[in-house]
Scaffold this motif. Structure first.
Motif, PDB file in Angstrom:
ATOM      1  N   TYR A 239       0.834  -1.192   0.000  1.00 13.03           N
ATOM      2  CA  TYR A 239       0.000   0.000   0.000  1.00 13.03           C
ATOM      3  C   TYR A 239       0.876   1.251   0.000  1.00 13.03           C
ATOM      4  CZ  TYR A 239      -3.804   3.186   1.126  1.00 13.03           C
ATOM      5  OH  TYR A 239      -4.721   4.198   1.090  1.00 13.03           O
ATOM      6  N   LEU A 243       0.976   4.315  -2.757  1.00 15.20           N
ATOM      7  CA  LEU A 243       0.949   5.741  -2.429  1.00 15.20           C
ATOM      8  C   LEU A 243       2.165   6.460  -3.002  1.00 15.20           C
ATOM      9  CD1 LEU A 243      -0.296   5.712   1.274  1.00 15.20           C
ATOM     10  CD2 LEU A 243      -1.625   6.006  -0.827  1.00 15.20           C
ATOM     11  N   THR A 284      -2.970   9.349   1.620  1.00 17.67           N
ATOM     12  CA  THR A 284      -3.961   8.514   0.960  1.00 17.67           C
ATOM     13  C   THR A 284      -4.846   9.371   0.063  1.00 17.67           C
ATOM     14  OG1 THR A 284      -5.465   8.766   2.836  1.00 17.67           O
ATOM     15  CG2 THR A 284      -3.961   6.870   2.858  1.00 17.67           C
ATOM     16  N   ARG A 285      -5.558   8.717  -0.832  1.00 15.88           N
ATOM     17  CA  ARG A 285      -6.380   9.463  -1.783  1.00 15.88           C
ATOM     18  C   ARG A 285      -7.563  10.166  -1.113  1.00 15.88           C
ATOM     19  NH1 ARG A 285      -6.588   5.495  -7.141  1.00 15.88           N
ATOM     20  NH2 ARG A 285      -4.318   5.537  -7.547  1.00 15.88           N
ATOM     21  N   SER A 289      -5.309   9.825   5.887  1.00 15.46           N
ATOM     22  CA  SER A 289      -4.144   9.222   6.523  1.00 15.46           C
ATOM     23  C   SER A 289      -2.880   9.716   5.829  1.00 15.46           C
ATOM     24  CB  SER A 289      -4.199   7.689   6.460  1.00 15.46           C
ATOM     25  OG  SER A 289      -5.369   7.203   7.094  1.00 15.46           O
TER      26      SER A 289
END
Length: 318
Positions: A239, A243, A284-285, A289
């Protein structure tokens, strides 16, 4: 039963000296040697480059006990790149014209020097049927230094009355010494060319490193076949790589317009490849976060994920 095979080395985009001076668009065109007669005189620096390289080639050929003979002709002098000179069809004449028991004696080696002088005279005058009478027309076109070396190649004495001319060809060593001043300039040009090639090669190596990183990120991120695979879920390390991909390629400005900043891409990928200790902020999108992480950690995650993907590929199917 014995046979002789002649192998030919193919060099892409090479042209003969005739084609070089004729400015022919296609290297496959059939060139009439009479085209040389309508061309302007070549640049002297280019002629020096040809002469120095041909003298070096002649020196090597004579050391091997071979002769150039009539290969010193514009149709047999090929140009690679801007001014790299090669001689084609070398050694063919030695196969079909066996030397006498006395071998390739001094007289035949002197004939090679004469052929070289005639070749340079043809190139300097752009006349295929150039003779020694055309030599004196070059004094107003080229420097006295080049004119003197050309006279010596054609057998003219160092000084004296040309009316009582008797050919006195200098040895190959003498010819080499007479080109020493230009030789150092030519070497300097070669070193500059090598430096330029090394710089271009370094750029290509850098491009290759960055391309490998982009390929690895492309292999790892958002693989649809592993959407429901618990061992390959886009959480944790993968993940963060996703990002990072967004950080490098999917940035937008305050108005939501895409930012196409190539320097940012190159700088970020270089730092990832080196694994520097600098930290970057990944978001994050949904902007809920954020992660503050080092490039060195991202590099470790990238190599680890790619290795795991490679093992999954190598695993045999049930």
């Amino acid at each position: 039963m014995h046979s002789i095979m002649c192998l030919r080395c193919f060099l892409l985009t090479i042209i003969t000296q005739i084609q070089k001076r004729s400015n022919i668009d296609s290297v496959w065109d059939i060139i009439d040697t009479r085209l040389l007669e309508v061309l302007i005189p070549p640049d002297e620096q280019f002629l020096w480059a040809i002469l120095i390289q041909l003298l070096s080639a002649l020196y090597t050929i004579h050391e091997m006990g071979l002769l150039v003979q009539r290969l010193f002709h514009p149709s047999k002098i090929i140009i690679c790149g801007s001014s790299r000179v090669r001689i084609s069809s070398t050694g063919i004449a030695d196969l079909f014209d066996r030397p006498r028991p006395d071998g390739h004696g001094p007289s035949k080696k002197t004939a090679d020097i004469s052929y070289l002088g005639q070749l340079m005279l043809k190139l300097a005058t752009n006349l295929n049927d150039a003779t020694t009478q055309d030599l004196f027309l070059l004094s107003s076109t080229y420097s006295p230094e080049f004119h003197y070396v050309l006279r010596r190649l054609l057998g003219y004495p160092r000084s004296g009355d040309h009316a009582s001319f008797y050919p006195t060809f200098p040895s190959l060593d003498e010819n080499t010494r007479e080109t020493d001043p230009r030789l150092f300039r030519h070497l300097s040009t070669i070193y500059d060319y090598c430096d330029a090639l090394e710089r271009e090669l370094q750029l290509e190596l850098d491009n290759g490193r960055l391309f490998r990183l982009i390929v690895k990120l492309g292999f790892i991120n958002e693989r649809p076949e592993y959407d429901y695979n618990a061992s390959w879920s886009e959480t944790g390390n993968r993940y963060l790589l996703k990002l990072f991909r967004d950080y490098v390629f999917h940035q937008v400005d305050k108005s939501g317009r895409p930012v196409l900043n190539l320097s940012h891409v190159v700088d970020s990928l270089n730092k990832l490849d080196l694994g520097v200790q600098e930290r970057i902020l990944l978001m994050t999108r949904d902007e809920k976060s954020m992660f503050f992480i080092k490039y060195s950690e991202l590099k470790h995650y990238l190599n680890e994920s790619f290795s795991e993907l490679y093992r999954m590929q190598s695993r045999s199917l049930p």
